[in-house]
Design a protein around this motif. Structure first.
Motif, PDB file in Angstrom:
ATOM      1  N   ALA A  47       0.743  -1.460   0.009  1.00 12.02           N
ATOM      2  CA  ALA A  47      -0.039   0.002  -0.133  1.00 12.02           C
ATOM      3  C   ALA A  47       0.789   1.105   0.125  1.00 12.02           C
ATOM      4  CB  ALA A  47      -1.020  -0.145   1.221  1.00 12.02           C
ATOM      5  N   ARG A  48       2.089   1.124   0.645  1.00 13.85           N
ATOM      6  CA  ARG A  48       2.905   2.188   0.958  1.00 13.85           C
ATOM      7  C   ARG A  48       4.366   1.941   0.881  1.00 13.85           C
ATOM      8  NH1 ARG A  48       3.153   6.042   5.689  1.00 13.85           N
ATOM      9  NH2 ARG A  48       3.179   8.361   5.087  1.00 13.85           N
ATOM     10  N   ALA A  49       5.139   2.687   0.051  1.00 11.87           N
ATOM     11  CA  ALA A  49       6.769   2.292  -0.102  1.00 11.87           C
ATOM     12  C   ALA A  49       7.374   3.485   0.027  1.00 11.87           C
ATOM     13  CB  ALA A  49       6.705   1.368  -1.423  1.00 11.87           C
ATOM     14  N   ASP A  50       8.678   3.372   0.386  1.00 12.62           N
ATOM     15  CA  ASP A  50       9.706   4.296   0.186  1.00 12.62           C
ATOM     16  C   ASP A  50      10.042   4.081  -1.321  1.00 12.62           C
ATOM     17  OD1 ASP A  50       9.809   4.968   2.994  1.00 12.62           O
ATOM     18  OD2 ASP A  50      11.034   3.150   3.642  1.00 12.62           O
ATOM     19  N   VAL A  51      10.551   5.294  -1.870  1.00 11.71           N
ATOM     20  CA  VAL A  51      10.948   5.449  -3.084  1.00 11.71           C
ATOM     21  C   VAL A  51      12.370   6.222  -3.285  1.00 11.71           C
ATOM     22  CG1 VAL A  51      10.330   6.126  -5.728  1.00 11.71           C
ATOM     23  CG2 VAL A  51       8.680   5.117  -3.981  1.00 11.71           C
ATOM     24  N   TYR A  52      13.113   5.592  -3.981  1.00 12.95           N
ATOM     25  CA  TYR A  52      14.750   6.152  -4.401  1.00 12.95           C
ATOM     26  C   TYR A  52      14.643   6.091  -5.815  1.00 12.95           C
ATOM     27  CZ  TYR A  52      19.709   6.577  -3.839  1.00 12.95           C
ATOM     28  OH  TYR A  52      20.949   7.199  -3.651  1.00 12.95           O
ATOM     29  N   GLY A  53      14.666   7.197  -6.568  1.00 14.67           N
ATOM     30  CA  GLY A  53      14.846   7.361  -7.992  1.00 14.67           C
ATOM     31  C   GLY A  53      16.131   8.339  -8.384  1.00 14.67           C
ATOM     32  N   THR A  54      16.632   7.797  -9.302  1.00 14.33           N
ATOM     33  CA  THR A  54      18.203   8.344  -9.734  1.00 14.33           C
ATOM     34  C   THR A  54      17.832   8.685 -11.007  1.00 14.33           C
ATOM     35  OG1 THR A  54      19.094   6.164  -9.890  1.00 14.33           O
ATOM     36  CG2 THR A  54      19.540   7.433  -7.855  1.00 14.33           C
ATOM     37  N   SER A  55      18.234   9.759 -11.753  1.00 13.49           N
ATOM     38  CA  SER A  55      18.451  10.147 -12.942  1.00 13.49           C
ATOM     39  C   SER A  55      16.971  10.452 -13.425  1.00 13.49           C
ATOM     40  CB  SER A  55      19.166   9.461 -13.722  1.00 13.49           C
ATOM     41  OG  SER A  55      19.605   9.956 -15.060  1.00 13.49           O
ATOM     42  N   MET A  56      16.808   9.760 -14.633  1.00 12.67           N
ATOM     43  CA  MET A  56      15.295   9.699 -15.073  1.00 12.67           C
ATOM     44  C   MET A  56      14.414   8.979 -14.040  1.00 12.67           C
ATOM     45  SD  MET A  56      13.410   8.212 -18.613  1.00 12.67           S
ATOM     46  CE  MET A  56      13.048   6.623 -17.665  1.00 12.67           C
ATOM     47  N   GLY A  57      14.894   8.011 -13.288  1.00 18.06           N
ATOM     48  CA  GLY A  57      14.009   7.451 -12.141  1.00 18.06           C
ATOM     49  C   GLY A  57      13.673   8.389 -11.087  1.00 18.06           C
ATOM     50  N   GLY A  58      14.448   9.469 -11.013  1.00 19.48           N
ATOM     51  CA  GLY A  58      14.122  10.536 -10.100  1.00 19.48           C
ATOM     52  C   GLY A  58      12.810  11.349 -10.575  1.00 19.48           C
ATOM     53  N   ARG A  59      12.834  11.492 -11.924  1.00 13.21           N
ATOM     54  CA  ARG A  59      11.619  12.015 -12.402  1.00 13.21           C
ATOM     55  C   ARG A  59      10.401  11.204 -12.354  1.00 13.21           C
ATOM     56  NH1 ARG A  59      13.617  15.622 -17.546  1.00 13.21           N
ATOM     57  NH2 ARG A  59      15.657  16.361 -16.696  1.00 13.21           N
ATOM     58  N   VAL A  60      10.757  10.055 -12.491  1.00 16.22           N
ATOM     59  CA  VAL A  60       9.355   8.984 -12.324  1.00 16.22           C
ATOM     60  C   VAL A  60       8.913   9.104 -10.743  1.00 16.22           C
ATOM     61  CG1 VAL A  60       8.870   6.546 -12.209  1.00 16.22           C
ATOM     62  CG2 VAL A  60      10.185   7.586 -14.038  1.00 16.22           C
ATOM     63  N   ALA A  61      10.067   9.068  -9.920  1.00 16.87           N
ATOM     64  CA  ALA A  61       9.675   9.111  -8.459  1.00 16.87           C
ATOM     65  C   ALA A  61       9.124  10.705  -8.075  1.00 16.87           C
ATOM     66  CB  ALA A  61      10.945   9.074  -7.777  1.00 16.87           C
ATOM     67  N   GLN A  62       9.356  11.778  -8.850  1.00 18.67           N
ATOM     68  CA  GLN A  62       8.452  12.934  -8.331  1.00 18.67           C
ATOM     69  C   GLN A  62       7.119  12.949  -8.882  1.00 18.67           C
ATOM     70  OE1 GLN A  62      10.707  16.387 -10.540  1.00 18.67           O
ATOM     71  NE2 GLN A  62      12.617  15.074 -10.125  1.00 18.67           N
ATOM     72  N   SER A  63       6.848  12.174 -10.060  1.00 16.79           N
ATOM     73  CA  SER A  63       5.502  11.854 -10.582  1.00 16.79           C
ATOM     74  C   SER A  63       4.734  10.953  -9.559  1.00 16.79           C
ATOM     75  CB  SER A  63       5.713  11.229 -12.185  1.00 16.79           C
ATOM     76  OG  SER A  63       4.369  11.013 -12.500  1.00 16.79           O
ATOM     77  N   LEU A  64       5.316  10.010  -9.193  1.00 11.69           N
ATOM     78  CA  LEU A  64       4.624   9.196  -8.059  1.00 11.69           C
ATOM     79  C   LEU A  64       4.400   9.774  -6.808  1.00 11.69           C
ATOM     80  CD1 LEU A  64       7.056   6.047  -8.129  1.00 11.69           C
ATOM     81  CD2 LEU A  64       4.383   6.058  -8.589  1.00 11.69           C
ATOM     82  N   ALA A  65       5.355  10.792  -6.190  1.00 14.07           N
ATOM     83  CA  ALA A  65       4.954  11.367  -5.330  1.00 14.07           C
ATOM     84  C   ALA A  65       4.080  12.706  -5.427  1.00 14.07           C
ATOM     85  CB  ALA A  65       6.504  12.279  -4.602  1.00 14.07           C
TER      86      ALA A  65
END
Length: 268
Positions: free
Chosen positions: A94-112
């Motif tokens: 249901a809920r997770a910590d997320v660590y995104g780097t480079s483009m993955g950091g852009r994906v992480a922004q969208s998730l948050a």
């Protein structure tokens, strides 16, 4: 399990039917690790075990990479974020910590931004807000990455990822230079998706506690983007790694891993 052992993939279907490969290893609350553009989950091979004392790790091959399907497209950061949610749903998380780097950091922004209820803590590494407010790589870097000689591009990427001193001590192979199995249309799709990302106006909506990390010698995604992200995300903390380039998480592995573990396990 050794550092170089590889968790077997499982599969889930995205909303549009695309098969997504993911890997879940370790015990404890999940930490989702998101790789850079045109890379599969092996981006994290060198460091993922650093988190297993406090978290299990979830990686995935974003569509177009690894063992996931490679549709013609279009590709977008929002779609990648939706794919991450499909993986979390498949795992019953249901809920997770997320660590995104480079483009993955852009994906992480969208998730948050779009799924705040699914994100407990957020870590953004070597990434940017995108759009006109971001600090882009200079023209010489863009030209060097656009040359037709694939081996020359790999040499350029290695230099952008790691300092000469670190490369001399760690001759490779490197896991961050792109997924060699990607077809050309998927590489183009990832590039377009990353280039179209612009989270600037939405970053103040992020409510998850956020840690932002960057190498101060990063020319692929200039380090000034750390300051921009920190200025837009409420309460964000930031840390620069002196002398490190884009792949700070490997070059400064001990310090970066400790910062992330401490951030994930602190109270509040």
């Amino acid at each position: 399990m050794t550092e170089h052992a590889r968790p077997a993939p499982a599969f889930v279907r995205a909303q549009d039917g695309t098969a997504l490969a993911y890997q879940h290893h370790g015990e404890g609350p999940p930490l989702v690790l998101l790789a850079g553009q045109a890379n599969d989950h092996h981006w994290w091979d060198g460091v993922r075990e650093d988190f297993h004392g406090v978290r299990s790790t979830v990686t995935l091959d974003l569509r177009g990479t690894g063992d996931s399907d490679k549709p013609q497209g279009p590709y977008s950061i929002r779609q990648f974020a939706d794919d991450v949610v499909a993986v979390l749903d498949a795992l019953g998380v249901a809920r997770a910590d997320v660590y995104g780097t480079s483009m993955g950091g852009r994906v992480a922004q969208s998730l948050a931004i779009r799924y705040p209820e699914r994100i407990r803590r957020l870590i953004l590494g070597c990434t940017s807000p995108g759009g006109p407010h971001a600090v882009e790589r200079d023209a010489s870097v863009r030209r060097s990455l656009a040359q037709p000689d694939a081996e020359a591009v790999r040499r350029v990427l290695a230099d952008l990822m790691y300092s000469p001193a670190w490369r001399a001590a760690h001759p490779g192979p490197y896991r961050t230079l792109g997924d060699p199995r990607m077809p050309a249309h998927a590489r183009r799709g990832h590039l377009v998706a990353s280039n179209e990302h612009d989270a600037w106006s939405d970053l103040p909506r992020i409510v998850a506690p956020t840690l932002i990390l960057h190498g101060d010698q990063d020319r692929l995604t200039p380090a000034d983007n750390l300051r921009l992200l920190a200025s837009r995300i409420p309460g964000a903390r930031a840390h620069l790694f002196p002398g490190a380039r884009h792949a700070y998480f490997e070059e400064c592995r001990d310090e970066a891993g400790e910062l992330v573990r401490r951030f994930l396990t602190e109270e509040g």
